[in-house]
Design an enzyme around this catalytic site. Structure first.
Site, PDB file in Angstrom:
ATOM      1  N   CYS A  14      34.345  36.223  38.623  1.00  0.00           N
ATOM      2  CA  CYS A  14      35.778  36.571  38.665  1.00  0.00           C
ATOM      3  C   CYS A  14      36.561  35.974  37.507  1.00  0.00           C
ATOM      4  CB  CYS A  14      36.382  36.148  40.001  1.00  0.00           C
ATOM      5  SG  CYS A  14      35.511  36.898  41.390  1.00  0.00           S
TER       6      CYS A  14
ATOM      7  N   HIS B  74      43.728  35.819  39.751  1.00  0.00           N
ATOM      8  CA  HIS B  74      42.629  36.662  40.225  1.00  0.00           C
ATOM      9  C   HIS B  74      42.916  37.041  41.687  1.00  0.00           C
ATOM     10  CE1 HIS B  74      38.910  38.010  41.762  1.00  0.00           C
ATOM     11  NE2 HIS B  74      38.630  36.879  42.373  1.00  0.00           N
TER      12      HIS B  74
ATOM     13  N   ASN C 158      39.379  42.831  46.429  1.00  0.00           N
ATOM     14  CA  ASN C 158      39.126  41.924  45.309  1.00  0.00           C
ATOM     15  C   ASN C 158      38.114  42.594  44.382  1.00  0.00           C
ATOM     16  OD1 ASN C 158      37.751  39.998  43.743  1.00  0.00           O
ATOM     17  ND2 ASN C 158      37.757  38.432  45.338  1.00  0.00           N
TER      18      ASN C 158
END
Lengths: 89, 342
Positions: free
Chosen positions: B114, B253, B283
């Protein structure tokens, strides 16, 4: 050596109810109270609570110990063990 | 002489299909309420069987190139940040470059989960300022559904598929859109927080059906994510002599809504300045920051001149942050979304 009591943790938790988005009005908090099933914390605000306790008492809870916490008494035992490790006296 | 890499264009691509919380609850032991309160997610984007990461990345890349100066004709480097490459070998970036009609380009992937897009920004900026690249197409692209164990109630609700791309070119440090210091860090002792056990050299084959898929310790990840992103943000703000009050938009993020709230609270950035853009997509890992930026640009949330703080935490564990002044970019609805080559 100061021991952290269940009552002290319960009082601290009540003061954090709004911060942790918990409804503790009329809810009795004892050593046996399960943070998740009785006090209706979810795994994430439980993490937030433990991080706030780390700061308050100047201790570091390991990832392994995070998973072992269920009741308020578990929290007290964990914190007392970290503040006063065996052999430190 | 130029002394910085600057953002020239941005675009994104999200697959059309969504899996809603109710649909998820039909196949695993969970509920809409359980997922919403813990993650803020109502649906996650799902790429089709014929849409590997390179396809998502190519579509996002085509959109960004279509908005870039001269259609991105001088792009000579393609970087794909991804945890879910099409294949273990080769990298996905050469496939994307080829599909975009970009020939003889330098291409490579960045695997920093990420944090991948921020690692890519640091890399792209270095390539440009050293004169090694004239213009870089940096893509964050993921098909996380390909590494999700279908019955895992910890990860199935969270991750989505998608891609976003940015064109960066030489410019000046004082210009809006200039990439400044990107703070990056890691702690390999925390590798087990989120990992895929098999398929690598340590364990090529799966010993357990779950081994080819992502395992994640949600509780510990949450705690480390909040702590590391907060600390990293404070470092970059200090480096740039800025404070939380200077931040117009915090684009962290998009791991889950609760992490975003907590990081904003720790940084003392007002909640309304913390972008939340995962409700309908989940996500999207290395794609989440550029997707959020691209959608904020399209929605007019970003118009140019805003101080934007970017931060990420991911598997590794890895983390990073940077702060920049958002540039005035070509309005997407005034340009064609077709790229220069196809």
């Amino acid at each position: 050596m100061n021991t952290i009591s269940v009552a002290e943790i319960a009082e601290y938790l009540r003061g954090l109810a709004e911060r942790l988005d918990l409804d503790l009005d009329g809810v009795e908090i004892t050593g046996e109270s399960s943070l998740e099933s009785d006090l209706e914390m979810d795994s994430l605000n439980l993490m937030d609570f433990l991080v706030l306790l780390e700061r308050k008492y100047g201790v570091k809870i390991s990832d392994e110990r995070l998973r072992e916490v269920d009741t308020v008494a578990d929290v007290a035992e964990l914190l007392n063990g970290l503040k006063n490790p065996v052999g430190s006296r | 002489m130029t002394d910085a890499a600057v953002i020239d264009a941005i675009g994104h691509h999200l697959p059309e299909a969504r899996e809603t919380n109710d649909e998820l609850a039909r196949r695993i032991d969970t509920s809409d309420e359980w997922i919403r309160t813990r993650t803020g997610i109502r649906a996650r984007s799902r790429a089709g069987d014929d849409e590997p990461t390179s396809v998502l990345a190519t579509r996002a890349g085509r959109e960004a190139l279509g908005r870039a100066t001269n259609g991105g004709a001088d792009v000579d480097t393609v970087i794909v940040a991804t945890t879910t490459p099409d294949m273990k070998c080769p990298a996905t970036a050469p496939v994307v470059a080829s599909d975009l009609g970009l020939e003889n380009t330098a291409t490579f992937d960045i695997n920093s989960a990420c944090t991948g897009f921020l690692a890519g920004l640091a890399t792209a900026a270095g390539l440009i300022t050293s004169g090694n690249s004239r213009a870089v197409l940096l893509v964050g692209a993921e098909k996380y559904s390909s590494i999700i164990y279908p019955q895992d109630r910890g990860t199935s609700p969270i991750f989505g598929d998608g891609a976003a791309a940015m064109v960066l070119r030489p410019g000046y440090r004082q210009q809006a859109g200039a990439i400044g210091r990107v703070h990056l860090g890691s702690d390999g002792r925390l590798w087990a927080l989120a990992h895929v056990l098999s398929g690598g050299s340590a364990q090529p084959l799966a010993a357990d059906p779950h081994d080819p898929f992502l395992r994640m310790d949600g509780r510990a990840t949450y705690r480390h994510a909040v702590a590391r992103m907060t600390d990293s943000c404070q470092r970059v703000l200090k480096d740039e002599s800025l404070t939380a009050e200077d931040v117009d938009l915090l684009v962290a993020h998009q791991a889950n809504a609760r992490i975003l709230t907590e990081v904003a609270r720790e940084l003392e950035v007002p909640a309304e300045k913390a972008l939340v853009d995962l409700t309908d997509i989940g996500n999207t890992a290395a794609a989440s920051i550029p997707v959020a930026l691209s959608r904020a640009q399209e929605a007019g949330v970003l118009r140019g001149g805003e101080t934007v703080l970017l931060t990420a935490f991911g598997a590794g564990a890895s983390w990073g942050s940077t702060v920049l002044r958002w540039p005035e970019l070509t309005s997407p609805n005034l340009t064609t979304t077709e790229g220069p080559n196809r």
